[in-house]
Write a protein that holds these residues in place. Structure first.
Motif, mmCIF file in Angstrom:
data_model
loop_
_atom_site.group_PDB
_atom_site.id
_atom_site.type_symbol
_atom_site.label_atom_id
_atom_site.label_comp_id
_atom_site.label_asym_id
_atom_site.label_seq_id
_atom_site.Cartn_x
_atom_site.Cartn_y
_atom_site.Cartn_z
ATOM 1 N N ASP A 199 -7.085 -35.190 -20.939
ATOM 2 C CA ASP A 199 -7.013 -35.636 -19.549
ATOM 3 C C ASP A 199 -5.672 -36.306 -19.246
ATOM 4 N N GLY A 200 -4.971 -35.766 -18.266
ATOM 5 C CA GLY A 200 -3.708 -36.340 -17.830
ATOM 6 C C GLY A 200 -2.513 -36.001 -18.706
ATOM 7 N N LYS A 201 -2.683 -35.149 -19.703
ATOM 8 C CA LYS A 201 -1.582 -34.797 -20.601
ATOM 9 C C LYS A 201 -0.704 -33.712 -19.979
ATOM 10 N N SER A 202 0.559 -33.770 -20.354
ATOM 11 C CA SER A 202 1.526 -32.762 -19.942
ATOM 12 C C SER A 202 2.175 -32.206 -21.202
ATOM 13 N N PHE A 203 2.366 -30.902 -21.244
ATOM 14 C CA PHE A 203 2.933 -30.242 -22.408
ATOM 15 C C PHE A 203 4.217 -29.526 -22.008
ATOM 16 N N ILE A 204 5.234 -29.628 -22.840
ATOM 17 C CA ILE A 204 6.531 -29.015 -22.558
ATOM 18 C C ILE A 204 6.625 -27.669 -23.266
ATOM 19 N N ASP A 236 0.668 -18.292 -25.706
ATOM 20 C CA ASP A 236 1.698 -19.320 -25.822
ATOM 21 C C ASP A 236 1.125 -20.711 -25.555
ATOM 22 N N ILE A 237 0.227 -20.801 -24.588
ATOM 23 C CA ILE A 237 -0.398 -22.083 -24.260
ATOM 24 C C ILE A 237 -1.247 -22.567 -25.430
ATOM 25 N N VAL A 238 -1.982 -21.657 -26.061
ATOM 26 C CA VAL A 238 -2.792 -22.012 -27.231
ATOM 27 C C VAL A 238 -1.891 -22.519 -28.359
ATOM 28 N N ASP A 239 -0.729 -21.876 -28.552
ATOM 29 C CA ASP A 239 0.209 -22.308 -29.594
ATOM 30 C C ASP A 239 0.752 -23.702 -29.309
ATOM 31 N N VAL A 240 1.086 -23.987 -28.049
ATOM 32 C CA VAL A 240 1.601 -25.301 -27.672
ATOM 33 C C VAL A 240 0.538 -26.370 -27.899
ATOM 34 N N LEU A 241 -0.717 -26.074 -27.513
ATOM 35 C CA LEU A 241 -1.809 -27.029 -27.712
ATOM 36 C C LEU A 241 -2.090 -27.237 -29.194
ATOM 37 N N ALA A 242 -2.002 -26.168 -29.993
ATOM 38 C CA ALA A 242 -2.238 -26.272 -31.432
ATOM 39 C C ALA A 242 -1.161 -27.146 -32.087
ATOM 40 N N ALA A 243 0.072 -27.053 -31.608
ATOM 41 C CA ALA A 243 1.148 -27.881 -32.149
ATOM 42 C C ALA A 243 0.895 -29.364 -31.876
ATOM 43 N N ASN A 285 4.924 -28.063 -18.439
ATOM 44 C CA ASN A 285 6.273 -28.276 -17.943
ATOM 45 C C ASN A 285 7.141 -27.205 -18.590
ATOM 46 N N VAL A 286 7.377 -26.106 -17.873
ATOM 47 C CA VAL A 286 8.163 -24.992 -18.396
ATOM 48 C C VAL A 286 9.615 -25.225 -17.995
ATOM 49 N N ALA A 287 10.506 -25.336 -18.998
ATOM 50 C CA ALA A 287 11.909 -25.630 -18.736
ATOM 51 C C ALA A 287 12.791 -24.910 -19.751
ATOM 52 N N ARG A 288 14.111 -24.951 -19.486
ATOM 53 C CA ARG A 288 15.075 -24.310 -20.388
ATOM 54 C C ARG A 288 15.402 -25.179 -21.590
ATOM 55 N N SER A 289 15.206 -26.501 -21.477
ATOM 56 C CA SER A 289 15.479 -27.415 -22.596
ATOM 57 C C SER A 289 14.614 -28.659 -22.428
ATOM 58 N N ALA A 290 14.568 -29.473 -23.456
ATOM 59 C CA ALA A 290 13.783 -30.713 -23.392
ATOM 60 C C ALA A 290 14.386 -31.665 -22.363
ATOM 61 N N ASP A 291 15.732 -31.648 -22.234
ATOM 62 C CA ASP A 291 16.399 -32.492 -21.243
ATOM 63 C C ASP A 291 15.988 -32.083 -19.822
ATOM 64 N N GLU A 292 15.990 -30.781 -19.573
ATOM 65 C CA GLU A 292 15.564 -30.287 -18.251
ATOM 66 C C GLU A 292 14.102 -30.606 -17.994
ATOM 67 N N ALA A 293 13.284 -30.538 -19.028
ATOM 68 C CA ALA A 293 11.858 -30.850 -18.874
ATOM 69 C C ALA A 293 11.684 -32.302 -18.454
ATOM 70 N N ALA A 294 12.486 -33.201 -19.028
ATOM 71 C CA ALA A 294 12.400 -34.616 -18.658
ATOM 72 C C ALA A 294 12.839 -34.821 -17.214
ATOM 73 N N ARG A 295 13.917 -34.151 -16.817
ATOM 74 C CA ARG A 295 14.373 -34.249 -15.423
ATOM 75 C C ARG A 295 13.334 -33.671 -14.466
ATOM 76 N N GLN A 296 12.739 -32.574 -14.866
ATOM 77 C CA GLN A 296 11.725 -31.914 -14.038
ATOM 78 C C GLN A 296 10.480 -32.784 -13.891
ATOM 79 N N ALA A 297 10.112 -33.481 -14.957
ATOM 80 C CA ALA A 297 8.935 -34.355 -14.925
ATOM 81 C C ALA A 297 9.134 -35.504 -13.943
ATOM 82 N N LYS A 298 10.402 -35.909 -13.745
ATOM 83 C CA LYS A 298 10.701 -36.983 -12.792
ATOM 84 C C LYS A 298 10.656 -36.494 -11.355
#
Length: 191
Positions: free
Chosen positions: A73-78, A97-104, A143-156
């Motif tokens: 609940d309330g989680k966001s995945f990059i 891909d979503i299952v792989d991200v959740l498994a990680a 949060n689908v982005a090109r990099s972790a930095d972009e994901a952080a900017r996008q989350a804001k």
């Protein structure tokens, strides 16, 4: 074919109900997965004898699914993917891909539990519905982005597909005269 449902099935009925379904649906889905029994006298007696066990097992599965839902609940995945300047992904993000991200992240979710009608093809924030149990459904944010930095900017809340993000230019500050000034033309220049 008439079947007795051994658990709640979406858009079909509750546990213990006798419903009429297409033969292929019963043979290929309901019966092999143990979600139903053929509706004959022997199976009706068997169901009534095992009803309390089935209800207890269903309650246990539901409580386990609810625990997982509470953790999600309330989680966001990059999800990091390659994309063009306009935000169009070179590939896509599918249920696998979503299952792989959740498994990680330590969540054991099946591909059939991800409700994704079409693959995600653009960068951005996307809501994905997970059906953990027939009675437990949760929505997570990808949060689908090109990099972790972009994901952080996008989350804001920053847009990564506008001219500002791509070219470093503020779209609202641009005016048509910034592109062409007819007063700067010299004699003999053509338009």
């Amino acid at each position: 074919m008439e079947v007795i449902l051994l658990e709640r099935v979406n858009k079909l009925g509750q546990m213990g109900e006798t419903v009429k379904v297409r033969d292929g649906y019963a043979r290929n889905y309901l019966l092999p997965l143990g979600k139903a029994l053929r509706a004959n006298e022997a199976n009706k007696k068997r169901f009534e004898a095992e009803r309390s066990t089935l209800e207890a097992r269903n309650l246990e599965r539901r409580s386990e699914a609810q625990k997982v839902a509470d953790q999600l609940d309330g989680k966001s995945f990059i999800v990091v993917r390659s994309a063009g300047e306009t935000g169009q992904l070179y590939g896509s993000v599918a249920a696998r891909d979503i299952v792989d991200v959740l498994a990680a992240e330590g969540f054991n979710i099946g591909r059939n539990q991800v409700d994704l009608n079409t693959p995600i093809k653009n960068i951005g924030l996307h809501k994905v519905v997970l059906h953990l149990h027939a009675e437990v459904e949760i929505s997570v944010e990808l949060n689908v982005a090109r990099s972790a930095d972009e994901a952080a900017r996008q989350a804001k809340g920053e847009s990564l597909t506008s001219a500002d993000a791509i070219y470093g230019v503020d779209e609202d500050a641009l005016k048509p005269e910034d592109f062409f000034d007819p007063n700067q033309m010299e004699d003999g220049d053509e338009m």
